[in-house]
Scaffold this active site. Structure first.
Site, short mmCIF file in Angstrom:
data_model
loop_
_atom_site.label_atom_id
_atom_site.label_comp_id
_atom_site.label_asym_id
_atom_site.label_seq_id
_atom_site.Cartn_x
_atom_site.Cartn_y
_atom_site.Cartn_z
N GLY A 17 7.07 -2.48 -2.12
CA GLY A 17 6.77 -1.07 -1.91
C GLY A 17 7.87 -0.08 -2.26
O GLY A 17 7.98 0.97 -1.64
N ASN A 19 8.00 1.66 -5.07
CA ASN A 19 7.31 2.85 -5.62
C ASN A 19 6.66 3.66 -4.50
O ASN A 19 6.67 4.90 -4.54
CB ASN A 19 6.28 2.44 -6.67
CG ASN A 19 6.93 2.22 -8.02
OD1 ASN A 19 7.33 3.18 -8.68
ND2 ASN A 19 7.05 0.97 -8.42
N ARG A 69 -15.07 -11.04 -4.75
CA ARG A 69 -14.33 -9.84 -5.14
C ARG A 69 -15.12 -8.59 -4.75
O ARG A 69 -14.57 -7.59 -4.29
CB ARG A 69 -14.11 -9.89 -6.66
CG ARG A 69 -12.94 -9.11 -7.15
CD ARG A 69 -12.75 -9.30 -8.65
NE ARG A 69 -12.10 -10.52 -9.02
CZ ARG A 69 -10.80 -10.77 -8.87
NH1 ARG A 69 -10.01 -9.86 -8.35
NH2 ARG A 69 -10.27 -11.90 -9.26
N MET A 94 -1.67 -6.09 -6.24
CA MET A 94 -1.79 -7.24 -7.14
C MET A 94 -3.19 -7.86 -7.14
O MET A 94 -3.32 -9.08 -7.26
CB MET A 94 -0.75 -8.29 -6.78
CG MET A 94 0.68 -7.80 -6.85
SD MET A 94 1.12 -7.18 -8.49
CE MET A 94 1.27 -8.74 -9.36
N ARG A 95 -4.21 -7.04 -7.01
CA ARG A 95 -5.58 -7.56 -7.10
C ARG A 95 -6.30 -6.85 -8.23
O ARG A 95 -6.12 -5.65 -8.45
CB ARG A 95 -6.37 -7.27 -5.80
CG ARG A 95 -5.79 -7.87 -4.57
CD ARG A 95 -5.84 -9.36 -4.53
NE ARG A 95 -7.19 -9.92 -4.64
CZ ARG A 95 -7.44 -11.22 -4.81
NH1 ARG A 95 -6.45 -12.07 -4.89
NH2 ARG A 95 -8.68 -11.65 -4.89
N ASN A 111 -2.21 4.23 -11.58
CA ASN A 111 -1.44 2.99 -11.47
C ASN A 111 -0.12 3.18 -12.18
O ASN A 111 0.00 3.98 -13.11
CB ASN A 111 -2.21 1.84 -12.14
CG ASN A 111 -1.48 0.51 -12.01
OD1 ASN A 111 -0.93 0.19 -10.94
ND2 ASN A 111 -1.45 -0.27 -13.07
N HIS A 113 2.73 0.84 -14.22
CA HIS A 113 2.86 -0.48 -14.84
C HIS A 113 4.24 -0.57 -15.49
O HIS A 113 4.66 0.36 -16.18
CB HIS A 113 1.75 -0.68 -15.88
CG HIS A 113 1.81 -2.01 -16.52
ND1 HIS A 113 1.35 -3.16 -15.91
CD2 HIS A 113 2.33 -2.41 -17.71
CE1 HIS A 113 1.56 -4.20 -16.69
NE2 HIS A 113 2.15 -3.77 -17.80
N LEU A 148 -8.07 -3.75 -17.57
CA LEU A 148 -6.77 -3.85 -16.89
C LEU A 148 -5.64 -3.24 -17.73
O LEU A 148 -5.48 -3.58 -18.90
CB LEU A 148 -6.47 -5.33 -16.62
CG LEU A 148 -5.21 -5.61 -15.81
CD1 LEU A 148 -5.40 -5.18 -14.36
CD2 LEU A 148 -4.84 -7.08 -15.89
N ASP A 149 -4.87 -2.37 -17.09
CA ASP A 149 -3.67 -1.77 -17.70
C ASP A 149 -3.97 -1.06 -19.02
O ASP A 149 -3.11 -1.02 -19.92
CB ASP A 149 -2.59 -2.84 -17.93
CG ASP A 149 -2.10 -3.46 -16.63
OD1 ASP A 149 -2.18 -2.77 -15.59
OD2 ASP A 149 -1.66 -4.62 -16.65
C1 GRF Z 1 6.34 -2.29 -10.05
O1 GRF Z 1 7.13 -2.81 -11.08
C2 GRF Z 1 5.11 -1.65 -10.60
O2 GRF Z 1 5.30 -1.09 -11.85
C3 GRF Z 1 4.15 -2.81 -10.69
O3 GRF Z 1 4.44 -3.61 -9.58
C4 GRF Z 1 5.78 -3.39 -9.17
C5 GRF Z 1 5.72 -2.97 -7.74
O4 GRF Z 1 7.00 -2.83 -7.18
N1 GRF Z 1 2.78 -2.35 -10.75
P1 GRF Z 1 7.15 -2.10 -5.79
O5 GRF Z 1 6.29 -2.87 -4.79
O6 GRF Z 1 6.71 -0.69 -5.96
O7 GRF Z 1 8.62 -2.22 -5.46
#
Ligand code: GRF
Length: 211
Positions: A17, A19, A69, A94-95, A111, A113, A148-149
């Site tokens: 966490g 971010n 899902r 991560m889902r 999101n 990435h 995705l992405d």
């Molecule tokens: C980050 O690198 C983000 O870009 C990716 O997952 C990671 C999450 O890191 N989607 P954090 O949990 O925010 O430290």
């Protein structure tokens, strides 16, 4: 700006966490958005503690409790809606989400990435960037669409790849940039400056690809 007028943001997390922390720190200042809820699919996610420390409501919806899902996403959606969000941010969540879920939040789900999309979607981006020998790497904030992405890009930050970089050094360099651009994108959204129109991102009504 009075609290009631701030854009209500819900964050989905799965892990440490950082971010999320960048968003919490931004929201603690003069910022047009507030984090009103944090939901993790893992109860051991360190990010939950960051939320609690900031006085934000946290919730856990474990994917393990659901047989499909679709059922997980439906439960997740209901718990998100309980916070009445204007914006949903994925912050290391991560889902993979179902198309129905993504469509429900279309134009109001972001999101981050850790690569310069469209390069290196998916996992292990830093190792793959090193293996590919690219001179530049970075991070991308984008609107989430079913692929995705691959959603329309709002902002990217570039960093150099140095000769003696390993995965961890490069990841740390990228992460510092993530913590800068994610709050910026949320800021723009909360100011009403950011719109998704078809495949295009508009900032102040003008098409945008990357900044
Ligand atoms: C980050 O690198 C983000 O870009 C990716 O997952 C990671 C999450 O890191 N989607 P954090 O949990 O925010 O430290």
């Amino acid at each position: 700006m009075p609290t009631s007028a701030r854009t209500r943001v819900v964050a989905l997390i799965s892990g440490r966490g950082t971010n999320l922390q960048a968003l919490l720190d931004a929201a603690a200042g003069d910022f047009p958005a507030e984090i009103v809820g944090i939901i993790s699919n893992r109860e051991d996610a360190a990010g939950l503690e960051r939320g609690r420390a900031a006085g934000v409501a946290v919730d856990v919806v474990s994917h393990r409790d659901f047989e499909s899902r679709e059922a997980f996403d439906q439960a997740l959606l209901e718990r998100i809606e309980a916070f009445r969000p204007d914006l949903l941010v994925l912050a290391g969540f991560m889902r993979i989400l179902t198309d129905e879920f993504v469509q429900y939040f279309e134009g109001r789900m972001l999101n981050i990435h850790p690569s310069l999309l469209p390069a290196f979607p998916g996992l292990d981006t830093h190792r793959r960037a090193l293996d590919a020998g690219v001179p530049e790497h970075g991070a991308t904030v984008h609107f989430v669409t079913p692929t995705l992405d691959a959603g329309p890009i709002i902002i990217q930050a570039r960093v150099p790849v140095e000769l003696d970089d390993d995965e961890h050094i490069l990841a740390a360099r990228v992460l510092r940039e993530e913590h800068r651009i994610y709050p910026l994108a949320v800021h723009w959204f909360a100011q009403g400056r950011l719109r998704l129109r078809g495949d295009a991102v508009l900032l102040d009504g003008e098409p945008l690809r990357s900044v």
